[in-house]
Design a protein around this motif. Structure first.
Motif, PDB file in Angstrom:
ATOM      1  N   ALA A  60      47.753  26.099  32.743  1.00  0.00           N
ATOM      2  CA  ALA A  60      48.110  27.504  32.951  1.00  0.00           C
ATOM      3  C   ALA A  60      47.141  28.385  32.179  1.00  0.00           C
ATOM      4  CB  ALA A  60      49.540  27.779  32.497  1.00  0.00           C
ATOM      5  N   LEU A  61      46.575  29.356  32.886  1.00  0.00           N
ATOM      6  CA  LEU A  61      45.740  30.369  32.248  1.00  0.00           C
ATOM      7  C   LEU A  61      46.629  31.564  31.934  1.00  0.00           C
ATOM      8  CD1 LEU A  61      42.184  31.510  33.057  1.00  0.00           C
ATOM      9  CD2 LEU A  61      43.992  33.238  32.973  1.00  0.00           C
ATOM     10  N   ASN A 102      38.878  40.570  29.790  1.00  0.00           N
ATOM     11  CA  ASN A 102      37.804  40.621  30.787  1.00  0.00           C
ATOM     12  C   ASN A 102      38.012  39.518  31.810  1.00  0.00           C
ATOM     13  OD1 ASN A 102      35.448  41.007  32.181  1.00  0.00           O
ATOM     14  ND2 ASN A 102      34.122  40.149  30.603  1.00  0.00           N
ATOM     15  N   ALA A 103      38.620  39.875  32.938  1.00  0.00           N
ATOM     16  CA  ALA A 103      38.941  38.873  33.959  1.00  0.00           C
ATOM     17  C   ALA A 103      37.693  38.216  34.530  1.00  0.00           C
ATOM     18  CB  ALA A 103      39.771  39.503  35.074  1.00  0.00           C
ATOM     19  N   ALA A 104      36.530  38.839  34.372  1.00  0.00           N
ATOM     20  CA  ALA A 104      35.286  38.221  34.854  1.00  0.00           C
ATOM     21  C   ALA A 104      34.980  36.929  34.116  1.00  0.00           C
ATOM     22  CB  ALA A 104      34.123  39.199  34.703  1.00  0.00           C
ATOM     23  N   ASP A 105      35.618  36.726  32.948  1.00  0.00           N
ATOM     24  CA  ASP A 105      35.405  35.499  32.179  1.00  0.00           C
ATOM     25  C   ASP A 105      36.315  34.350  32.621  1.00  0.00           C
ATOM     26  OD1 ASP A 105      33.367  36.496  30.611  1.00  0.00           O
ATOM     27  OD2 ASP A 105      34.678  37.123  28.971  1.00  0.00           O
ATOM     28  N   ILE A 106      37.203  34.605  33.564  1.00  0.00           N
ATOM     29  CA  ILE A 106      38.124  33.552  34.007  1.00  0.00           C
ATOM     30  C   ILE A 106      37.382  32.282  34.424  1.00  0.00           C
ATOM     31  CG2 ILE A 106      39.723  32.919  35.867  1.00  0.00           C
ATOM     32  CD1 ILE A 106      41.005  35.672  35.567  1.00  0.00           C
ATOM     33  N   PRO A 107      36.304  32.356  35.215  1.00  0.00           N
ATOM     34  CA  PRO A 107      35.613  31.110  35.588  1.00  0.00           C
ATOM     35  C   PRO A 107      35.102  30.315  34.384  1.00  0.00           C
ATOM     36  CG  PRO A 107      34.925  32.903  37.017  1.00  0.00           C
ATOM     37  CD  PRO A 107      35.736  33.524  35.918  1.00  0.00           C
ATOM     38  N   ARG A 108      34.676  30.996  33.322  1.00  0.00           N
ATOM     39  CA  ARG A 108      34.219  30.288  32.129  1.00  0.00           C
ATOM     40  C   ARG A 108      35.365  29.510  31.486  1.00  0.00           C
ATOM     41  NH1 ARG A 108      32.719  34.395  28.281  1.00  0.00           N
ATOM     42  NH2 ARG A 108      31.981  32.652  27.006  1.00  0.00           N
ATOM     43  N   ALA A 132      41.265  37.209  42.862  1.00  0.00           N
ATOM     44  CA  ALA A 132      39.874  37.181  43.322  1.00  0.00           C
ATOM     45  C   ALA A 132      39.152  35.912  42.895  1.00  0.00           C
ATOM     46  CB  ALA A 132      39.123  38.405  42.790  1.00  0.00           C
ATOM     47  N   HIS A 133      39.668  35.261  41.868  1.00  0.00           N
ATOM     48  CA  HIS A 133      39.079  34.004  41.409  1.00  0.00           C
ATOM     49  C   HIS A 133      39.765  32.787  42.023  1.00  0.00           C
ATOM     50  CE1 HIS A 133      36.329  35.872  38.591  1.00  0.00           C
ATOM     51  NE2 HIS A 133      37.315  36.616  38.132  1.00  0.00           N
ATOM     52  N   GLY A 134      40.622  33.024  43.011  1.00  0.00           N
ATOM     53  CA  GLY A 134      41.240  31.924  43.748  1.00  0.00           C
ATOM     54  C   GLY A 134      42.403  31.264  43.046  1.00  0.00           C
ATOM     55  N   LEU A 135      42.960  31.920  42.033  1.00  0.00           N
ATOM     56  CA  LEU A 135      44.066  31.322  41.287  1.00  0.00           C
ATOM     57  C   LEU A 135      45.404  31.858  41.786  1.00  0.00           C
ATOM     58  CD1 LEU A 135      42.749  31.557  37.616  1.00  0.00           C
ATOM     59  CD2 LEU A 135      42.622  29.602  39.160  1.00  0.00           C
ATOM     60  N   PRO A 136      46.410  30.998  41.936  1.00  0.00           N
ATOM     61  CA  PRO A 136      47.764  31.510  42.143  1.00  0.00           C
ATOM     62  C   PRO A 136      48.222  32.183  40.862  1.00  0.00           C
ATOM     63  CG  PRO A 136      47.829  29.148  41.770  1.00  0.00           C
ATOM     64  CD  PRO A 136      46.374  29.524  41.843  1.00  0.00           C
TER      65      PRO A 136
END
Length: 241
Positions: free
Chosen positions: A81-82, A91-97, A20-24
């Motif tokens: 790599a994340l 908390n996947a909502a923090d991925i953009p941070r 959902a955050h556009g990451l492969p």
């Protein structure tokens, strides 16, 4: 990059959150059961090109799975790599941070430090400080706020180069060891607060006796490595003033 070992009940939601955050997404199946393997096959089939599945025939441990993920990321030409755990605790909502920090600091490791909710076992929460203290000793700094949180972004090249130079821990000892050794090379660590819950599928692969022995041995080896690097580390601290 997600190391997976028998998290068939949680991994689907984690993968969807990452996509959902556009990451492969690189999934490393670390010798999972047939039930989990089928779920991973389905996830890869549902998102061809976006979900890449790499498989170990037998379980190697979290560190072994992460290193396989790094090698695959390097082969595919990814610069960073994340890493996120498969059990849904992060908390996947923090991925953009994390991604924004990595873009602003491309030569640093972006490392989560947990903000726990009520679900964290008290013993596990405070036992982590045994590792934290040894990491602070072995780096002669407080640069690494939490070395055990598996939510982080690495530049790929320094990790792959480090893994070629020496054998890194293949199990739960990987996460703290790789950060200490990267810190020794001069790689900057940026700490990012992130909420952590324990875990959505109730599965933990931390084995108290085996993993605590491996982590204790790792700290001892790192301590003597710190002593060998003492002039360098002290000189770095003096220059940073």
């Amino acid at each position: 990059m997600i190391p997976v070992y028998n998290h068939e009940h949680a991994i689907g939601a984690v993968v969807q959150a990452v996509l959902a955050h556009g990451l492969p997404c690189i999934l490393v199946d670390d010798g999972s059961s047939d039930a989990c393997a089928r779920v991973l096959d389905a996830l890869a089939a549902q998102s061809p090109g976006r979900v890449m599945l790499v498989r170990h025939a037998v379980n190697q441990g979290k560190g072994g799975a992460v290193l396989t993920g790094f090698r695959h990321a390097a082969e595919r030409g990814f610069s960073h790599a994340l890493q996120i755990d498969a059990d849904g605790q992060h908390n996947a909502a923090d991925i953009p941070r994390f991604i924004d920090e990595a873009r602003s600091n491309p030569h640093a490791a972006i490392v989560g430090f947990p903000v726990y909710d009520h679900s964290v076992p008290t013993v596990r929460k405070y036992a982590r400080y045994l590792t934290h203290v040894w990491v602070w000793i072995n780096t002669l700094s407080f640069a690494i706020r939490d070395s055990m949180c598996g939510f982080r972004v690495y530049p790929v090249a320094p990790v792959v180069a480090l893994a070629k130079r020496r054998q890194l821990g293949l199990r739960m000892n990987f996460d703290p060891e790789v950060l200490v050794r990267l810190h020794w090379t001069g790689l900057r660590v940026i700490n990012v607060a992130t909420r952590v819950s324990y875990p959505t599928d109730g599965v933990s692969h931390f084995q108290a006796v085996r993993d605590n022995v491996l982590i204790s041995r790792m700290h001892a080896v790192l301590f003597f490595g710190m002593l060998l690097r003492l002039p360098l580390l002290l000189g770095r601290k003096w220059l940073s003033r």
